[in-house]
Scaffold this motif. Structure first.
Motif, PDB file in Angstrom:
ATOM      1  N   ARG A  30       0.833  -1.205   0.000  1.00 51.50           N
ATOM      2  CA  ARG A  30       0.000   0.000   0.000  1.00 51.50           C
ATOM      3  C   ARG A  30       0.868   1.256   0.000  1.00 51.50           C
ATOM      4  N   TRP A  31       1.971   1.221   0.743  1.00 47.25           N
ATOM      5  CA  TRP A  31       2.893   2.353   0.731  1.00 47.25           C
ATOM      6  C   TRP A  31       3.499   2.529  -0.668  1.00 47.25           C
ATOM      7  N   THR A  36       4.030   5.572  -5.517  1.00 50.32           N
ATOM      8  CA  THR A  36       4.165   5.501  -6.970  1.00 50.32           C
ATOM      9  C   THR A  36       3.068   6.290  -7.672  1.00 50.32           C
ATOM     10  N   THR A  37       1.849   6.191  -7.181  1.00 50.00           N
ATOM     11  CA  THR A  37       0.731   6.909  -7.794  1.00 50.00           C
ATOM     12  C   THR A  37       0.933   8.418  -7.716  1.00 50.00           C
ATOM     13  N   PRO A 146       7.755  -8.484  -6.673  1.00 46.33           N
ATOM     14  CA  PRO A 146       8.163  -9.825  -6.223  1.00 46.33           C
ATOM     15  C   PRO A 146       8.691  -9.849  -4.789  1.00 46.33           C
ATOM     16  N   GLY A 147       9.261  -8.738  -4.324  1.00 42.31           N
ATOM     17  CA  GLY A 147       9.763  -8.694  -2.960  1.00 42.31           C
ATOM     18  C   GLY A 147       8.674  -8.523  -1.926  1.00 42.31           C
ATOM     19  N   LEU A 148       7.495  -8.110  -2.352  1.00 40.49           N
ATOM     20  CA  LEU A 148       6.395  -7.857  -1.419  1.00 40.49           C
ATOM     21  C   LEU A 148       5.256  -8.857  -1.531  1.00 40.49           C
ATOM     22  N   ILE A 149       5.006  -9.355  -2.739  1.00 45.68           N
ATOM     23  CA  ILE A 149       3.817 -10.157  -3.013  1.00 45.68           C
ATOM     24  C   ILE A 149       4.230 -11.512  -3.581  1.00 45.68           C
ATOM     25  N   PRO A 150       3.707 -12.622  -3.056  1.00 48.20           N
ATOM     26  CA  PRO A 150       3.998 -13.936  -3.625  1.00 48.20           C
ATOM     27  C   PRO A 150       3.322 -14.111  -4.980  1.00 48.20           C
ATOM     28  N   PRO A 151       3.697 -15.159  -5.737  1.00 52.10           N
ATOM     29  CA  PRO A 151       3.183 -15.310  -7.109  1.00 52.10           C
ATOM     30  C   PRO A 151       1.673 -15.233  -7.243  1.00 52.10           C
ATOM     31  N   MET A 203       8.758   5.174  -0.129  1.00 54.06           N
ATOM     32  CA  MET A 203       9.718   4.106  -0.422  1.00 54.06           C
ATOM     33  C   MET A 203      10.537   3.748   0.812  1.00 54.06           C
ATOM     34  N   ASN A 204      10.705   4.693   1.701  1.00 51.29           N
ATOM     35  CA  ASN A 204      11.453   4.424   2.921  1.00 51.29           C
ATOM     36  C   ASN A 204      10.697   3.497   3.859  1.00 51.29           C
ATOM     37  N   ARG A 205       9.422   3.306   3.596  1.00 52.72           N
ATOM     38  CA  ARG A 205       8.598   2.410   4.416  1.00 52.72           C
ATOM     39  C   ARG A 205       8.675   0.963   3.946  1.00 52.72           C
ATOM     40  N   LEU A 206       9.358   0.705   2.833  1.00 49.12           N
ATOM     41  CA  LEU A 206       9.430  -0.656   2.306  1.00 49.12           C
ATOM     42  C   LEU A 206      10.547  -1.414   3.008  1.00 49.12           C
ATOM     43  N   PRO A 207      10.237  -2.532   3.657  1.00 47.51           N
ATOM     44  CA  PRO A 207      11.257  -3.278   4.397  1.00 47.51           C
ATOM     45  C   PRO A 207      11.981  -4.287   3.513  1.00 47.51           C
ATOM     46  N   LEU A 208      12.457  -3.835   2.347  1.00 48.71           N
ATOM     47  CA  LEU A 208      13.118  -4.762   1.437  1.00 48.71           C
ATOM     48  C   LEU A 208      14.575  -4.919   1.827  1.00 48.71           C
ATOM     49  N   PRO A 209      15.024  -6.134   2.085  1.00 47.88           N
ATOM     50  CA  PRO A 209      16.423  -6.348   2.432  1.00 47.88           C
ATOM     51  C   PRO A 209      17.320  -6.206   1.226  1.00 47.88           C
TER      52      PRO A 209
END
Length: 416
Positions: A30-31, A36-37, A146-151, A203-209
């Motif tokens: 959602r973040w 992006t929007t 892909p880093g946030l949502i499974p297939p 984007m700073n809220r995304l916990p992507l390693p």
């Protein structure tokens, strides 16, 4: 080949929950969607504002061409390097820095335009920097979903993103026109800068390693490896070549000959309605595909892409405005379908460690022939006539869209 999310525990539910997953249930997505929007809204306003801002100061179409080229050239030149960098760095970090950089450059452009005595050279330099920054960050978006949502949830996630972008294409230029009319082009660019700041916060809220990468291999080695990966996946390069040809035809006939014909037939207002109908079709298909279960998603996308031949055919047959609007709407359905299908297919079937690089080569390949189509449209129409070229172009577009289905790896690609 499947991707391997780097740490599902941080961003997605357990795999046993994938079938029930809605992207709305993932706060990080959602973040990302929100940031992006808002950023897309600013980007949709910026071209309109920049055009009127430069023309108001210099009145020269040549100066305007220089400004627009200053942004587009680095966007193409640095894209593959940006893809390699995106596969090395954490996506969150790269997107945050990129949005901050674009906020600075667009804020500086707004300051220049609002100064009262703007420097064309400064605007050109700043737009060059903006294009370069965008080239380094655009490929990073390929790895976010892909880093946030499974297939099982990626088609729905991409439908939301595609629908959001379709809505912005309708709203953005209108809003830009209102802001330019009421406050001036400088303030419209300032709003664009503000949207980048907000996107950086999101984007700073995304916990992507961070991704594991072989830092000793060297950046140019990564670029070469990305090219090898792109060439090795048959369905990727086949569809990219097909899109290259389709975009060439579309840019020349619809982008150049379309408004040329409209000027002498249906008029500029009706042509604007024709273009809006395409955006509405894109938006409608995004909503439909949010829940529509499709196993052979890529094949479905290319079948519907062939609908893009209809407005070209209508243009060649010189039909009335109503039929052109209908054809544009149907073509928008096809564009929406293939956009979602392609993004989901890349995310689900290209290894994550090369996804950004493959995406960068795909973007370049798909759009490299657009200037060729734009340049050839006029001479060809002068030789054979617009109706003939439009009808032939419709046939080429339809065939090109369907040709990838002759390749087994395209037909057999299935979503989980």
């Amino acid at each position: 080949m499947k991707t391997h999310p780097s740490d599902d525990s941080e961003s997605v539910p357990h795999s046993g929950e994938q079938t029930a997953l809605s992207p709305w249930n993932v706060p990080e997505f959602r973040w990302y969607l929100t940031g992006t929007t808002i950023s897309w809204l600013g980007n949709a306003m910026a071209p309109v504002a920049l055009v009127f801002g430069v023309l108001a100061q210099t009145g020269s179409s040549a100066d305007l061409g220089l400004v627009l080229a200053a942004r587009s050239i680095p966007l193409v030149v640095f894209l593959v390097v940006g893809g390699a960098l995106a596969d090395r760095m954490p996506s969150r970090q790269l997107l945050r820095l990129g949005n901050l950089g674009c906020a600075f450059t667009q804020g500086a452009v707004a300051t220049v335009l609002l100064s009262g005595s703007p420097s064309l050279g400064a605007v050109i330099a700043l737009e060059f920097c903006n294009g370069a920054i965008s080239a380094f960050t655009s490929p990073a978006t390929a790895g976010i979903v892909p880093g946030l949502i499974p297939p099982a949830g990626r088609r729905s996630a991409n439908s939301l993103l595609s629908g959001s972008r379709g809505a912005i294409k309708i709203l953005g230029p209108v809003l830009a026109g209102l802001v330019v009319a009421m406050a001036g082009a400088g303030w419209a660019i300032a709003i664009d800068a503000g949207t980048f700041l907000f996107a950086a916060f999101c984007m700073n809220r995304l916990p992507l390693p961070a991704r594991d990468s072989n830092g000793s291999a060297g950046l140019w080695r990564d670029v070469r490896d990305g090219w090898k990966a792109f060439r090795s996946i048959t369905w990727v390069w086949v569809c990219t070549v097909a899109m290259c040809a389709a975009n060439c035809v579309q840019a020349g006939i619809w982008g150049v000959l379309g408004p040329t014909t409209a000027e002498h037939t249906i008029g500029a207002t009706a042509w604007g309605m024709v273009l809006s109908a395409g955006a509405v079709g894109h938006l409608v298909m995004s909503a439909v595909m949010y829940r529509l279960p499709i196993r052979r998603l890529l094949s479905f996308g290319h079948v519907l892409l062939a609908l893009g031949a209809l407005p070209l055919l209508a243009l060649g047959l010189q039909v009335n405005a109503s039929l052109l609007i209908a054809g544009s709407f149907v073509a928008g359905l096809g564009t929406g379908a293939v956009t979602i299908a392609w993004g989901t297919s890349l995310q689900s079937h290209v290894p994550e460690d090369v996804l950004s690089r493959v995406s960068a080569f795909d973007i370049i390949g798909a759009f490299v022939a657009v200037p060729i189509g734009q340049g050839l449209a006029g001479p060809l129409a002068a030789t054979a006539g617009i109706p003939t070229i439009a009808v032939l172009g419709a046939a080429v577009f339809g065939i090109t869209a369907l040709l990838p289905l002759a390749v087994p790896s395209v037909r057999r690609l299935r979503e989980e």
